[in-house]
Design a protein around this motif. Sequence first.
Motif, PDB file in Angstrom:
ATOM      1  N   LEU A 176       0.480  26.872 -10.900  1.00 41.46           N
ATOM      2  CA  LEU A 176      -0.763  26.164 -10.597  1.00 41.46           C
ATOM      3  C   LEU A 176      -1.966  27.094 -10.637  1.00 41.46           C
ATOM      4  O   LEU A 176      -3.072  26.664 -10.993  1.00 41.46           O
ATOM      5  CB  LEU A 176      -0.655  25.505  -9.209  1.00 41.46           C
ATOM      6  CG  LEU A 176      -1.868  24.728  -8.714  1.00 41.46           C
ATOM      7  CD1 LEU A 176      -2.158  23.528  -9.614  1.00 41.46           C
ATOM      8  CD2 LEU A 176      -1.653  24.265  -7.275  1.00 41.46           C
ATOM      9  N   PHE A 177      -1.782  28.356 -10.314  1.00 43.86           N
ATOM     10  CA  PHE A 177      -2.891  29.299 -10.207  1.00 43.86           C
ATOM     11  C   PHE A 177      -2.988  30.239 -11.414  1.00 43.86           C
ATOM     12  O   PHE A 177      -4.010  30.892 -11.589  1.00 43.86           O
ATOM     13  CB  PHE A 177      -2.717  30.148  -8.936  1.00 43.86           C
ATOM     14  CG  PHE A 177      -2.329  29.351  -7.737  1.00 43.86           C
ATOM     15  CD1 PHE A 177      -3.222  28.473  -7.142  1.00 43.86           C
ATOM     16  CD2 PHE A 177      -1.046  29.446  -7.213  1.00 43.86           C
ATOM     17  CE1 PHE A 177      -2.849  27.723  -6.041  1.00 43.86           C
ATOM     18  CE2 PHE A 177      -0.673  28.703  -6.109  1.00 43.86           C
ATOM     19  CZ  PHE A 177      -1.572  27.838  -5.522  1.00 43.86           C
ATOM     20  N   CYS A 178      -1.929  30.299 -12.201  1.00 46.00           N
ATOM     21  CA  CYS A 178      -1.916  31.135 -13.410  1.00 46.00           C
ATOM     22  C   CYS A 178      -1.234  30.331 -14.513  1.00 46.00           C
ATOM     23  O   CYS A 178      -0.017  30.454 -14.726  1.00 46.00           O
ATOM     24  CB  CYS A 178      -1.181  32.447 -13.137  1.00 46.00           C
ATOM     25  SG  CYS A 178      -1.188  33.617 -14.515  1.00 46.00           S
ATOM     26  N   PRO A 179      -1.969  29.473 -15.237  1.00 48.91           N
ATOM     27  CA  PRO A 179      -1.339  28.528 -16.175  1.00 48.91           C
ATOM     28  C   PRO A 179      -0.565  29.189 -17.308  1.00 48.91           C
ATOM     29  O   PRO A 179       0.356  28.571 -17.851  1.00 48.91           O
ATOM     30  CB  PRO A 179      -2.534  27.725 -16.715  1.00 48.91           C
ATOM     31  CG  PRO A 179      -3.609  27.905 -15.710  1.00 48.91           C
ATOM     32  CD  PRO A 179      -3.422  29.266 -15.139  1.00 48.91           C
ATOM     33  N   LEU A 180      -0.920  30.410 -17.694  1.00 48.61           N
ATOM     34  CA  LEU A 180      -0.235  31.072 -18.800  1.00 48.61           C
ATOM     35  C   LEU A 180       0.958  31.908 -18.346  1.00 48.61           C
ATOM     36  O   LEU A 180       1.534  32.650 -19.139  1.00 48.61           O
ATOM     37  CB  LEU A 180      -1.209  31.969 -19.571  1.00 48.61           C
ATOM     38  CG  LEU A 180      -2.390  31.260 -20.234  1.00 48.61           C
ATOM     39  CD1 LEU A 180      -3.180  32.226 -21.096  1.00 48.61           C
ATOM     40  CD2 LEU A 180      -1.918  30.074 -21.070  1.00 48.61           C
ATOM     41  N   LEU A 181       1.342  31.775 -17.094  1.00 47.71           N
ATOM     42  CA  LEU A 181       2.487  32.534 -16.592  1.00 47.71           C
ATOM     43  C   LEU A 181       3.801  32.150 -17.290  1.00 47.71           C
ATOM     44  O   LEU A 181       4.645  33.023 -17.506  1.00 47.71           O
ATOM     45  CB  LEU A 181       2.613  32.345 -15.075  1.00 47.71           C
ATOM     46  CG  LEU A 181       3.284  33.471 -14.279  1.00 47.71           C
ATOM     47  CD1 LEU A 181       2.619  34.794 -14.558  1.00 47.71           C
ATOM     48  CD2 LEU A 181       3.262  33.152 -12.794  1.00 47.71           C
ATOM     49  N   PRO A 182       4.040  30.879 -17.674  1.00 44.07           N
ATOM     50  CA  PRO A 182       5.256  30.580 -18.450  1.00 44.07           C
ATOM     51  C   PRO A 182       5.324  31.319 -19.778  1.00 44.07           C
ATOM     52  O   PRO A 182       6.416  31.727 -20.209  1.00 44.07           O
ATOM     53  CB  PRO A 182       5.185  29.065 -18.661  1.00 44.07           C
ATOM     54  CG  PRO A 182       4.401  28.567 -17.497  1.00 44.07           C
ATOM     55  CD  PRO A 182       3.387  29.632 -17.221  1.00 44.07           C
ATOM     56  N   LEU A 183       4.184  31.528 -20.450  1.00 40.87           N
ATOM     57  CA  LEU A 183       4.190  32.289 -21.699  1.00 40.87           C
ATOM     58  C   LEU A 183       4.552  33.747 -21.435  1.00 40.87           C
ATOM     59  O   LEU A 183       5.352  34.352 -22.171  1.00 40.87           O
ATOM     60  CB  LEU A 183       2.824  32.196 -22.374  1.00 40.87           C
ATOM     61  CG  LEU A 183       2.636  33.047 -23.631  1.00 40.87           C
ATOM     62  CD1 LEU A 183       3.608  32.620 -24.717  1.00 40.87           C
ATOM     63  CD2 LEU A 183       1.199  32.968 -24.121  1.00 40.87           C
ATOM     64  N   ILE A 184       3.979  34.328 -20.390  1.00 40.46           N
ATOM     65  CA  ILE A 184       4.304  35.719 -20.035  1.00 40.46           C
ATOM     66  C   ILE A 184       5.780  35.846 -19.693  1.00 40.46           C
ATOM     67  O   ILE A 184       6.456  36.805 -20.101  1.00 40.46           O
ATOM     68  CB  ILE A 184       3.413  36.177 -18.865  1.00 40.46           C
ATOM     69  CG1 ILE A 184       1.945  36.167 -19.285  1.00 40.46           C
ATOM     70  CG2 ILE A 184       3.826  37.556 -18.379  1.00 40.46           C
ATOM     71  CD1 ILE A 184       0.992  36.458 -18.151  1.00 40.46           C
ATOM     72  N   ASN A 185       6.302  34.859 -18.986  1.00 46.38           N
ATOM     73  CA  ASN A 185       7.713  34.915 -18.612  1.00 46.38           C
ATOM     74  C   ASN A 185       8.627  34.721 -19.824  1.00 46.38           C
ATOM     75  O   ASN A 185       9.730  35.280 -19.871  1.00 46.38           O
ATOM     76  CB  ASN A 185       8.003  33.846 -17.562  1.00 46.38           C
ATOM     77  CG  ASN A 185       9.190  34.194 -16.698  1.00 46.38           C
ATOM     78  OD1 ASN A 185       9.353  35.340 -16.279  1.00 46.38           O
ATOM     79  ND2 ASN A 185      10.030  33.216 -16.425  1.00 46.38           N
ATOM     80  N   THR A 186       8.185  33.936 -20.808  1.00 49.02           N
ATOM     81  CA  THR A 186       8.972  33.788 -22.037  1.00 49.02           C
ATOM     82  C   THR A 186       9.107  35.125 -22.755  1.00 49.02           C
ATOM     83  O   THR A 186      10.214  35.531 -23.152  1.00 49.02           O
ATOM     84  CB  THR A 186       8.312  32.758 -22.967  1.00 49.02           C
ATOM     85  OG1 THR A 186       8.191  31.506 -22.283  1.00 49.02           O
ATOM     86  CG2 THR A 186       9.119  32.561 -24.224  1.00 49.02           C
TER      87      THR A 186
END
Length: 703
Positions: free
Chosen positions: A530-540
Amino acid sequence: MSSEPQRPGSREVHDYTEEYGYHSDQQSLRLRRGPSRESNQNQPQFDWSSPHEEEDEEGSSGPPRDLRATPLPMAVKRAIRQVQQMQVPVVSSRDSWKRKNAKSLRKLKDSGMGFLSFFSLWSKTLQKIGGNFGGGVQSYFLFLRFLVVLNFVSFLLIAGFVLVPSIVFRSVGAALVNSTGQGACMVYDPNPEGLVVFYNYFLDLLSGTGFMEYSYLFYGYYNNTMVEDQNFSYNIPLAYLFTTVFYFVFCLICIIARMGTAARVVVATGSSTVGDYSMIVFTSWDYGCLGDRATKLKQQNIHYQLQVDLEEESIKKRAAALTLSQKIVLYSLRVSMCFVSFGLIIAAFYGIFAATEFSQVKSGQGQGGILGLLFEYLPSIVITAGNFVVPLLCDQIALIERYSPSTTVIVALLRAVFLRLVSLGVLLFTLWRQITCEGAENTGDCKLCQYNHLLYPCWETRVGQEMYKLTLFDFLINIAVLVLVEFPRRMVVDNWSNKLAQWVGRQEFVVPANVLGLVYGQTVVWTGALFCPLLPLINTLKFILLFYFKKITLFHNCRPALKTFRSTTSTFFFLVVLVFGLGLGTVVMIYSLSEIRPSMGCGPFRFFPSMWSIVPRSFHNLSIITQEFLFFIGSQSFSIPLFALSCVVMCYFVALASVYGKSVALLRAQIKLEGRDKQFLVKQIEMLSRRQQILKQTAGASS
C-alpha cells in the motif's frame, strides 16, 4: 462369435471389467471356492457373447471411456482394447463427427500442454535438483518459482491500473489541491536543496530517501488526479485503493488454488507411508525421461522418496515401543524445550522494539552520512540478527525434542515463522506508536493533524521506506552469506584435511530456514504494498536472483541431507505459513485504510479523513440505477438468499466429500484384502512345492 460357448470364469471377468474394480463381495480368497482346473489360467477370459452393442448404443452419445484412467490390470486393458478395435459400431455421421472432434481437441490439448511445458520456468533445473537432493529441497525451489510468478503478475496488475495511468495523466490531469487542512500539516518537500555529494545518491538508493523518496516507488509521489471527459473518466485515488485491495484478493485466490493442488496430493496419499509408498511404486516414474542423465536423476529422486518413507516408518516403530515412563520423560523434555524457545523469541522481540524506537528518534534528528545510514538500517540489522540466531538455536532445540524428520521441519518452521512475523509486527507497532502518538491522536504533536506531522510529514512513505529497506537488506544479507560464509566453508573443507574441517563438513541445504526467508520476504512485500506500489517488482527481481544464488550454493557448496523429509505435506504447510503472512499484510492494509488519517501533504488521499472515505464519496457520484443496484446487493433481500444458497452448496460438497471419503476407505480396505489374498496364494504355492518335493524324495527313496 456369439455361437462360441461361454468359458468358465468369463462372466466373473466381464463383471470385473464392468465395475472397473474388484468384486463388491469382500470375502477373502481363502473362503472362495472355484474350479481348480482353471486356477492356472493367467490371462483374463472374456465373455464374447456379452451385449457390447447395447453398451455402445447407450453410450454412443458420450465420449469413449479412457482406459488409462480406469483402475484395471494391464492384461485386462490390452484385451479390452483389442475387443474395441475389433468392434465396428454403427454410428451416425453426427456421432462420428463428434468423436473425431473430441479426438482432435484431445490431441490439440496435449500438444498445447507440451508446448507450454517447454516454456515452463526452470523446469530442467528443478528436475536436476529433485534428482540430486530429493523432493524436499525441490519443493523449496518450486515454492520460490510460484512466488516469482505471483509477484510478477501482481506488478502487471499494479502497473496497468495505477502506475501507467499516473504517468500518462500526470501532465494532463487536474490535481486537486487540499485547501481544508492546516498549513503546517501540508509541508512536505523531500527534494534536497543545493548541490548533493555523489556518494549521497548511493546512500539514498540504499535507504529510499532523497531522489528515491520522491518517485513512483513510494506513496507520496502519487497525486490525487481525477481525469474527467465527456466519454472517459479516471480517478487515480479510487484506482489506487481498489487495485491494492484486489491485489490482496488475487494473491489469496492464487494461494488457495495452489493449496488445493497440494491438498489433493496429501489426501491421495492419505498422509501415510503406505499410501505414499504405493504412489511412488506405481505412479512416480516419468516415462517422458529421455537419456541416461534424466533417467538417473529420476531414479535418485525416487530413492530419496523411499528413504523418507523408511525413516518415517522406523521412527514410528520406535515411538510405539516406548514405555509409559519413557513417554513422560520425552513429553516433559519437549515442554521444557518449548518454554526455552519462547523465551528466546520474547528476548528478540524486546531487542527489535528498542532498536526501532532508537532508530526513529535518531533519524528524525537529520543525521547524515554513513552514521545516518546505520541508524536508518538499525531495525533491519536487529531483525535480521534475531532471525538468524534464534531460529538456529530453535533448530538445535528441535533436535533434542526427537521428532520425526517431517515433524521436526514443521515445528522448527512454526517457531521461526512466529518469530519473523511477530518481529515484523513489533516493528509496525513501534511505528504506529510514533505516528499516532501512542494512539492519542488528539493530544500532543498529533493534535493539529491527527498524526505526528513533525516526525512524519508523509507517514505512508516512511512506512514504505522501512519495508523497502527490509527487502533490500534481506537480499544483501543473502549475497553476503553466499560470498563470505558458504564459499569459504566449502573451500576450507575441500582443501584442508584437518579433523575439525572434516567434522564440520559441507553444509546441508536447510529447507525450513530457506522457506522461512521466502515467507518473510513476501510478507514484507504485502505489508508495504500500500505504501510502496513497486515493491512487487523489486521482490520479483530479488527472487529471480535468489533462485540462481541458491542453485549455485546448492550444487557447489551443499551436500545431500542426511535426514530427508516428505515433500507432500511440507509443500502444503509452506502455503499455510504463507497465508499467515498474507493475513498480517491484510490486517495492516485494513487498519491503514480505515483508522489512520492520511498525510495532508502527500499522496492521493491527502484531502480525505481516511483512505476508505473516497469509496462512499465516489458512490454518491454514481447514477441512480447503479446506486440502487449496489444497495440491493448489500440489503437483506439479497444477502439472506445468498447465504442460504451458500449453505446448501456447502452441505452438498460436504456430503460429496463424505461419500468420496467412504469410497476411498473401502478401496483401501479392498487393497489390504487383496494383499492378504496374495500372501495366502504365496503360502499355498510354497506348501504345494514342499509337498511335491516330499513326494519326489519319497518316490526316489522307494525306487
